[in-house]
Design a protein around this motif. Structure first.
Motif, PDB file in Angstrom:
ATOM      1  N   ILE A  74       0.872  -1.168   0.000  1.00 38.13           N
ATOM      2  CA  ILE A  74       0.000   0.000   0.000  1.00 38.13           C
ATOM      3  C   ILE A  74       0.907   1.214   0.000  1.00 38.13           C
ATOM      4  N   CYS A  75       0.705   2.095  -0.979  1.00 35.37           N
ATOM      5  CA  CYS A  75       1.466   3.342  -1.069  1.00 35.37           C
ATOM      6  C   CYS A  75       0.521   4.505  -0.826  1.00 35.37           C
ATOM      7  N   TYR A  76       0.960   5.440  -0.029  1.00 37.16           N
ATOM      8  CA  TYR A  76       0.193   6.653   0.247  1.00 37.16           C
ATOM      9  C   TYR A  76       0.923   7.833  -0.371  1.00 37.16           C
ATOM     10  N   TYR A  77       0.145   8.776  -0.895  1.00 37.61           N
ATOM     11  CA  TYR A  77       0.716   9.932  -1.586  1.00 37.61           C
ATOM     12  C   TYR A  77       0.096  11.218  -1.061  1.00 37.61           C
ATOM     13  N   THR A  78       0.927  12.240  -0.948  1.00 39.78           N
ATOM     14  CA  THR A  78       0.470  13.576  -0.594  1.00 39.78           C
ATOM     15  C   THR A  78       1.306  14.592  -1.362  1.00 39.78           C
ATOM     16  N   ASP A  79       0.728  15.760  -1.589  1.00 41.42           N
ATOM     17  CA  ASP A  79       1.495  16.827  -2.232  1.00 41.42           C
ATOM     18  C   ASP A  79       2.008  17.832  -1.197  1.00 41.42           C
ATOM     19  N   SER A  80       1.951  17.443   0.069  1.00 41.07           N
ATOM     20  CA  SER A  80       2.388  18.314   1.157  1.00 41.07           C
ATOM     21  C   SER A  80       3.702  17.813   1.763  1.00 41.07           C
ATOM     22  N   VAL A  83       3.396  17.475   5.600  1.00 41.17           N
ATOM     23  CA  VAL A  83       2.833  16.213   6.079  1.00 41.17           C
ATOM     24  C   VAL A  83       3.903  15.124   6.075  1.00 41.17           C
ATOM     25  N   LEU A  84       4.684  15.069   5.018  1.00 35.47           N
ATOM     26  CA  LEU A  84       5.757  14.074   4.954  1.00 35.47           C
ATOM     27  C   LEU A  84       6.754  14.283   6.095  1.00 35.47           C
ATOM     28  N   TYR A  85       7.059  15.528   6.401  1.00 29.96           N
ATOM     29  CA  TYR A  85       7.961  15.829   7.517  1.00 29.96           C
ATOM     30  C   TYR A  85       7.361  15.330   8.835  1.00 29.96           C
ATOM     31  N   TYR A  86       6.088  15.650   9.068  1.00 32.56           N
ATOM     32  CA  TYR A  86       5.429  15.204  10.302  1.00 32.56           C
ATOM     33  C   TYR A  86       5.488  13.687  10.440  1.00 32.56           C
ATOM     34  N   ILE A  87       5.183  12.981   9.369  1.00 32.08           N
ATOM     35  CA  ILE A  87       5.126  11.517   9.413  1.00 32.08           C
ATOM     36  C   ILE A  87       6.513  10.921   9.644  1.00 32.08           C
ATOM     37  N   ARG A  88       7.528  11.527   9.062  1.00 36.20           N
ATOM     38  CA  ARG A  88       8.888  10.977   9.142  1.00 36.20           C
ATOM     39  C   ARG A  88       9.669  11.436  10.372  1.00 36.20           C
ATOM     40  N   ALA A  89       9.206  12.484  11.043  1.00 30.50           N
ATOM     41  CA  ALA A  89       9.921  13.019  12.205  1.00 30.50           C
ATOM     42  C   ALA A  89       9.908  11.998  13.342  1.00 30.50           C
ATOM     43  N   ARG A 106       0.540   6.885  11.830  1.00 33.88           N
ATOM     44  CA  ARG A 106       1.608   5.922  12.121  1.00 33.88           C
ATOM     45  C   ARG A 106       1.072   4.578  12.625  1.00 33.88           C
ATOM     46  N   ASP A 107      -0.113   4.591  13.224  1.00 36.25           N
ATOM     47  CA  ASP A 107      -0.704   3.338  13.700  1.00 36.25           C
ATOM     48  C   ASP A 107      -0.997   2.378  12.547  1.00 36.25           C
ATOM     49  N   PHE A 108      -1.301   2.916  11.370  1.00 33.02           N
ATOM     50  CA  PHE A 108      -1.728   2.070  10.257  1.00 33.02           C
ATOM     51  C   PHE A 108      -0.850   2.184   9.014  1.00 33.02           C
ATOM     52  N   SER A 109       0.256   2.900   9.127  1.00 38.91           N
ATOM     53  CA  SER A 109       1.180   2.994   7.994  1.00 38.91           C
ATOM     54  C   SER A 109       2.588   3.269   8.521  1.00 38.91           C
ATOM     55  N   ASN A 110       3.551   3.004   7.654  1.00 36.30           N
ATOM     56  CA  ASN A 110       4.945   3.304   7.971  1.00 36.30           C
ATOM     57  C   ASN A 110       5.378   4.524   7.171  1.00 36.30           C
ATOM     58  N   ALA A 111       6.370   5.222   7.669  1.00 36.79           N
ATOM     59  CA  ALA A 111       6.858   6.415   6.977  1.00 36.79           C
ATOM     60  C   ALA A 111       7.340   6.099   5.567  1.00 36.79           C
ATOM     61  N   ASN A 112       7.882   4.902   5.355  1.00 40.75           N
ATOM     62  CA  ASN A 112       8.393   4.555   4.023  1.00 40.75           C
ATOM     63  C   ASN A 112       7.280   4.264   3.017  1.00 40.75           C
ATOM     64  N   GLN A 113       6.042   4.145   3.478  1.00 40.58           N
ATOM     65  CA  GLN A 113       4.911   3.964   2.569  1.00 40.58           C
ATOM     66  C   GLN A 113       4.445   5.294   1.973  1.00 40.58           C
ATOM     67  N   TRP A 114       4.883   6.403   2.534  1.00 47.72           N
ATOM     68  CA  TRP A 114       4.433   7.722   2.114  1.00 47.72           C
ATOM     69  C   TRP A 114       5.369   8.312   1.080  1.00 47.72           C
ATOM     70  N   LYS A 115       4.782   8.837   0.020  1.00 46.03           N
ATOM     71  CA  LYS A 115       5.552   9.409  -1.080  1.00 46.03           C
ATOM     72  C   LYS A 115       4.968  10.763  -1.468  1.00 46.03           C
ATOM     73  N   TYR A 116       5.805  11.551  -2.107  1.00 47.17           N
ATOM     74  CA  TYR A 116       5.376  12.852  -2.606  1.00 47.17           C
ATOM     75  C   TYR A 116       4.818  12.699  -4.022  1.00 47.17           C
ATOM     76  N   VAL A 117       3.725  13.410  -4.304  1.00 52.42           N
ATOM     77  CA  VAL A 117       3.177  13.503  -5.654  1.00 52.42           C
ATOM     78  C   VAL A 117       2.912  14.978  -5.917  1.00 52.42           C
ATOM     79  N   SER A 118       3.250  15.449  -7.091  1.00 50.08           N
ATOM     80  CA  SER A 118       3.017  16.871  -7.384  1.00 50.08           C
ATOM     81  C   SER A 118       1.518  17.136  -7.474  1.00 50.08           C
ATOM     82  N   SER A 119       1.139  18.341  -7.151  1.00 43.34           N
ATOM     83  CA  SER A 119      -0.279  18.708  -7.106  1.00 43.34           C
ATOM     84  C   SER A 119      -0.999  18.467  -8.424  1.00 43.34           C
TER      85      SER A 119
END
Length: 141
Positions: A74-80, A83-89, A106-119
């Motif tokens: 499962i991959c999660y994407y955000t353009d923020s 948000v990526l900083y918060y999740i990875r901190a 963080r309860d249901f995902s790992n920081a490495n599952q989160w990726k950046y996508v342009s708006s």
């Protein structure tokens, strides 16, 4: 599964897609989308983006439980990037609002599952922006 999130001052949301590769033929299917209207109370864009990310994780969890499939990833994407900083901190103390959403994510995902996508490539942009009604010229006659 790929889950995208996005937010604006008017609303926020998430959308999930399933991809498969059967014998060299790729297939992408829309699973579910969820959109919410933002509160009338003034809220910052980073907080709305973080809330959208939490909705994305909830959507991913719901789809995982409902689908009778083995998902490889499962991959999660955000353009923020915020948000990526918060999740990875790792060791930062956040305000209660931020800490609660980060904990939920963080309860249901790992920081490495989160990726950046342009708006401009984020399909969840429709959930946050909305789509005006389009009337075909055939329908007006």
């Amino acid at each position: 599964m790929h889950v995208f999130s996005d937010a604006r001052t008017s609303g926020y949301g998430a959308v999930a897609y399933l991809t498969s590769n059967d014998g060299g033929c790729s297939k992408t299917s829309f699973l579910m989308g969820k959109a919410r209207v933002a509160s009338l109370k003034a809220t910052s864009i980073p907080r709305l983006e973080l809330t959208a990310a939490a909705v994305a994780v909830n959507l991913g969890q719901k789809m995982t439980l409902e689908l009778d499939l083995h998902l490889n990833e499962i991959c999660y994407y955000t353009d923020s990037v915020t948000v990526l900083y918060y999740i990875r901190a790792e060791r930062n103390r956040f305000p209660v609002f931020v800490a609660n959403r980060v904990c939920q994510i963080r309860d249901f995902s790992n920081a490495n599952q989160w990726k950046y996508v342009s708006s401009d490539l984020n399909p969840a942009d429709v959930a946050s922006r909305g789509v005006g009604s389009v009337i075909s010229s055939d329908m007006t006659h």
